[in-house]
Design an enzyme around this catalytic site. Structure first.
Site, PDB file in Angstrom:
ATOM      1  N   CYS A  74      -7.355  63.754   0.421  1.00  0.00           N
ATOM      2  CA  CYS A  74      -6.419  63.404   1.498  1.00  0.00           C
ATOM      3  C   CYS A  74      -6.343  61.889   1.648  1.00  0.00           C
ATOM      4  CB  CYS A  74      -6.874  63.997   2.831  1.00  0.00           C
ATOM      5  SG  CYS A  74      -7.159  65.768   2.805  1.00  0.00           S
ATOM      6  N   CYS A  90      -3.860  59.359  -0.294  1.00  0.00           N
ATOM      7  CA  CYS A  90      -2.508  59.093   0.208  1.00  0.00           C
ATOM      8  C   CYS A  90      -2.539  58.559   1.634  1.00  0.00           C
ATOM      9  CB  CYS A  90      -1.658  60.358   0.207  1.00  0.00           C
ATOM     10  SG  CYS A  90      -1.145  60.897  -1.428  1.00  0.00           S
ATOM     11  N   HIS A  91      -3.376  59.195   2.471  1.00  0.00           N
ATOM     12  CA  HIS A  91      -3.292  58.941   3.917  1.00  0.00           C
ATOM     13  C   HIS A  91      -4.277  57.894   4.429  1.00  0.00           C
ATOM     14  CE1 HIS A  91      -0.451  62.217   4.466  1.00  0.00           C
ATOM     15  NE2 HIS A  91      -1.238  63.019   3.776  1.00  0.00           N
ATOM     16  N   CYS A  98       0.323  70.285   1.781  1.00  0.00           N
ATOM     17  CA  CYS A  98      -0.195  69.127   1.052  1.00  0.00           C
ATOM     18  C   CYS A  98      -1.069  69.588  -0.116  1.00  0.00           C
ATOM     19  CB  CYS A  98      -1.033  68.239   1.976  1.00  0.00           C
ATOM     20  SG  CYS A  98      -0.222  66.711   2.459  1.00  0.00           S
ATOM     21  N   CYS A 122       2.938  87.184  28.609  1.00  0.00           N
ATOM     22  CA  CYS A 122       2.017  86.056  28.814  1.00  0.00           C
ATOM     23  C   CYS A 122       2.104  85.530  30.247  1.00  0.00           C
ATOM     24  CB  CYS A 122       2.348  84.914  27.848  1.00  0.00           C
ATOM     25  SG  CYS A 122       2.480  85.408  26.115  1.00  0.00           S
ATOM     26  N   CYS A 149      -0.218  86.897  33.278  1.00  0.00           N
ATOM     27  CA  CYS A 149      -1.577  86.374  33.462  1.00  0.00           C
ATOM     28  C   CYS A 149      -1.557  84.874  33.699  1.00  0.00           C
ATOM     29  CB  CYS A 149      -2.440  86.666  32.238  1.00  0.00           C
ATOM     30  SG  CYS A 149      -3.004  88.367  32.125  1.00  0.00           S
ATOM     31  N   HIS A 150      -0.889  84.141  32.805  1.00  0.00           N
ATOM     32  CA  HIS A 150      -1.102  82.701  32.754  1.00  0.00           C
ATOM     33  C   HIS A 150      -0.199  81.902  33.672  1.00  0.00           C
ATOM     34  CE1 HIS A 150      -4.119  83.167  29.711  1.00  0.00           C
ATOM     35  NE2 HIS A 150      -3.307  83.920  28.987  1.00  0.00           N
ATOM     36  N   ARG A 199      -6.687  82.912  19.005  1.00  0.00           N
ATOM     37  CA  ARG A 199      -6.740  83.145  20.453  1.00  0.00           C
ATOM     38  C   ARG A 199      -5.549  83.997  20.914  1.00  0.00           C
ATOM     39  NH1 ARG A 199      -7.772  85.008  23.856  1.00  0.00           N
ATOM     40  NH2 ARG A 199      -8.587  84.551  25.919  1.00  0.00           N
ATOM     41  N   CYS A 239      -5.321  87.722  22.817  1.00  0.00           N
ATOM     42  CA  CYS A 239      -4.524  88.038  24.011  1.00  0.00           C
ATOM     43  C   CYS A 239      -3.667  89.274  23.733  1.00  0.00           C
ATOM     44  CB  CYS A 239      -3.606  86.865  24.371  1.00  0.00           C
ATOM     45  SG  CYS A 239      -4.304  85.735  25.587  1.00  0.00           S
TER      46      CYS A 239
END
Lengths: 268, 107
Positions: A83, A86-87, A121, A184, A187-188, A225, A229
Site C-alpha cells: 500500500c 503508492c500511498h 486496490c 431500524c 429501536c434507534h 453489526r 440487528c
C-alpha cells in the site's frame, strides 16, 4: 447500635441512586453529542467501557490498528507492491478518507465502501487475492485506514450520483422487516436510551466502526453489526458487502454526520 | 502467538511502585463451545500462564482459566530497587509462548 447503623446505611443507599442518575444526565459529552440531539454510542456506553476506549493501551481495537500498520508496508500480489508504495505514509495520505466513505464509484456505477476499496486496490493494482469479509487482514486494514480520520467529523457526500443510493439506504432503514416487524427507526430513533432487555439502545450511530465489541471479543465491521440487528428482529440477512448494506452504510454515515470518527471504538 | 503490547514507565524511583500494563492478542478458546458444523467440542486453547520477571526474579505471575476473555489485559504494580530488565512471558495450552522485554531505569 447495630439497628441504627443499618438504618443509616439504608438511607445512604436510597439517596445515592438519584444522585448518580442526575450526574449522568448533566454530563458534558463534548464532541460526542451534537446540539440537535444526535449522540454517539459512546454516550450510551457504561463508564468502564468508555474508559477502555479512551485509553489507547487498554483499547483492544488498537491491536488491529497495529496489525494494519504492518500490512500497510507489506508487499503482496504479482505486482510486488505494498500500500505504502503508492500511498506513502497513511497518517498523511489516508487522513480524512474514512470520514467520507462510502463514496460513489463511477467505474462500478454504484457505491463502494472502505473494505471494497481496499480489495479493489488489491485485485486491480497489486495483483493480489481479495481479502474475505471479516478476515483478520481486512479488518486490520479497514481499522487502520479509518483510524487515520479519528476525531474528524463524519462527512459523507449524499448528493449528485450518490443520491439514489442514499434514498435506497434510507428506505431500508425505515422499512419494517422480520418476524418482529420492526424497522431500524423503531429501536434507534423512537426508543434510543431505553433498555432492550439488559442493553441500553443507542441511536445506532456508525462513527466508531470497525468497533471492538466486548460481546464479540474481537473487532468487527459495521456490516457484521447490521446483520446482528437483522437477525435480532428475525429478518432475512444480506451478505456483508452487499449493495443493500453498502447503501444503508451511506445513510447511517449521514445520520452520524458531524460526529467524530472514533475508530476503534469500544462497545459492549 | 501475536506480538504482545507492554507499557512501563522508562524512569522510576527506587522503592516507589509503578504500574505495568500488558495486553496480548489471543482467542482464548474456552473448550466449552461446540462447532455447529460438526457437532464436535472445540478444544480448549487458552493462555494458561503469565510471568513477569525483573532480572530473572519473578515479580508477578498469574494463572489464567477458561473464563478469561479474549485478548487478555493485565495491569499490576511493581517495585524496583535498581535498574534492570523486565521480561514478560505468556504461555498457552499448545506450549507456544510470547515474550516481551522492557528496560527500566531506576533513580
Amino acid at each position: 447500635m447495630r439497628t441504627a447503623l443499618f438504618a443509616v446505611s439504608a438511607v445512604v443507599a436510597v439517596l445515592r441512586l438519584p444522585a448518580a442518575v442526575a450526574a449522568d444526565a448533566a454530563e458534558d459529552w463534548g464532541p460526542y453529542a451534537l446540539e440537535d440531539g444526535r449522540r454517539s454510542g459512546y454516550t450510551y456506553a457504561a463508564s468502564e467501557t468508555r474508559a477502555m476506549q479512551d485509553d489507547e493501551f487498554e483499547n483492544s481495537g488498537y491491536i488491529w490498528v497495529e496489525k494494519g500498520a504492518e500490512l500497510w508496508d507489506e508487499a503482496d500480489g504479482s505486482v510486488g507492491q505494498a500500500c505504502s508504495d503508492c500511498h506513502g505514509d497513511a497518517p498523511e495520505s489516508m487522513r480524512g478518507v474514512g470520514a467520507r466513505y462510502p463514496v460513489f464509484a463511477p467505474e462500478r456505477e454504484k457505491l463502494i465502501n472502505l473494505e471494497q476499496r481496499i480489495n479493489q486496490c488489491r485485485t486491480e493494482r497489486m495483483g493480489a487475492e481479495p481479502w474475505t469479509w471479516e478476515s483478520e487482514p481486512l479488518l486490520a486494514m479497514t481499522t487502520y485506514v479509518r483510524h487515520q480520520s479519528q476525531g474528524m467529523p463524519v462527512s459523507p457526500v449524499i448528493d449528485g450520483p450518490a443520491a439514489p443510493f442514499f434514498e435506497t439506504g434510507k428506505a431500508f432503514y425505515e422499512k419494517r422487516r422480520g418476524q418482529l416487524d420492526l424497522a431500524c427507526v423503531h429501536c434507534h430513533e423512537m426508543n434510543a436510551g431505553n433498555m432492550l432487555r439488559a442493553q441500553r439502545l443507542s441511536q445506532g450511530m456508525s462513527n466508531g466502526f470497525p468497533t471492538y465489541r466486548l460481546k464479540w471479543q474481537t473487532i468487527g465491521s459495521l456490516h457484521r453489526r447490521i446483520r446482528g440487528c437483522n437477525e435480532d428482529v428475525r429478518a432475512e440477512t444480506y451478505a456483508p458487502g452487499s449493495d443493500e448494506y453498502v447503501n444503508l452504510e451511506l445513510y447511517l454515515a449521514w445520520r452520524a454526520r458531524g460526529l467524530p470518527v472514533e475508530t476503534p471504538a469500544v462497545r459492549n | 502467538m501475536d506480538k504482545p503490547r507492554v507499557k512501563v514507565p522508562k524512569k522510576v524511583k527506587a522503592g516507589e511502585p509503578f504500574e505495568v500494563k500488558a495486553l496480548i492478542s489471543h482467542k482464548m478458546e474456552s473448550g466449552q463451545r461446540t462447532d455447529e458444523a460438526t457437532g464436535q467440542k472445540i478444544p480448549r486453547m487458552i493462555i494458561n500462564t503469565f510471568t513477569a520477571k525483573l532480572d530473572g526474579e519473578v515479580v508477578f505471575s498469574a494463572r489464567f482459566y477458561p473464563a478469561v476473555s479474549a485478548n487478555p489485559y493485565l495491569a499490576f504494580w511493581v517495585v524496583a530497587d535498581k535498574s534492570g530488565e523486565l521480561e514478560f512471558t505468556w504461555v498457552d495450552d499448545s506450549g507456544d509462548s510470547a515474550t516481551a522485554k522492557k528496560t527500566i531505569e531506576v533513580s
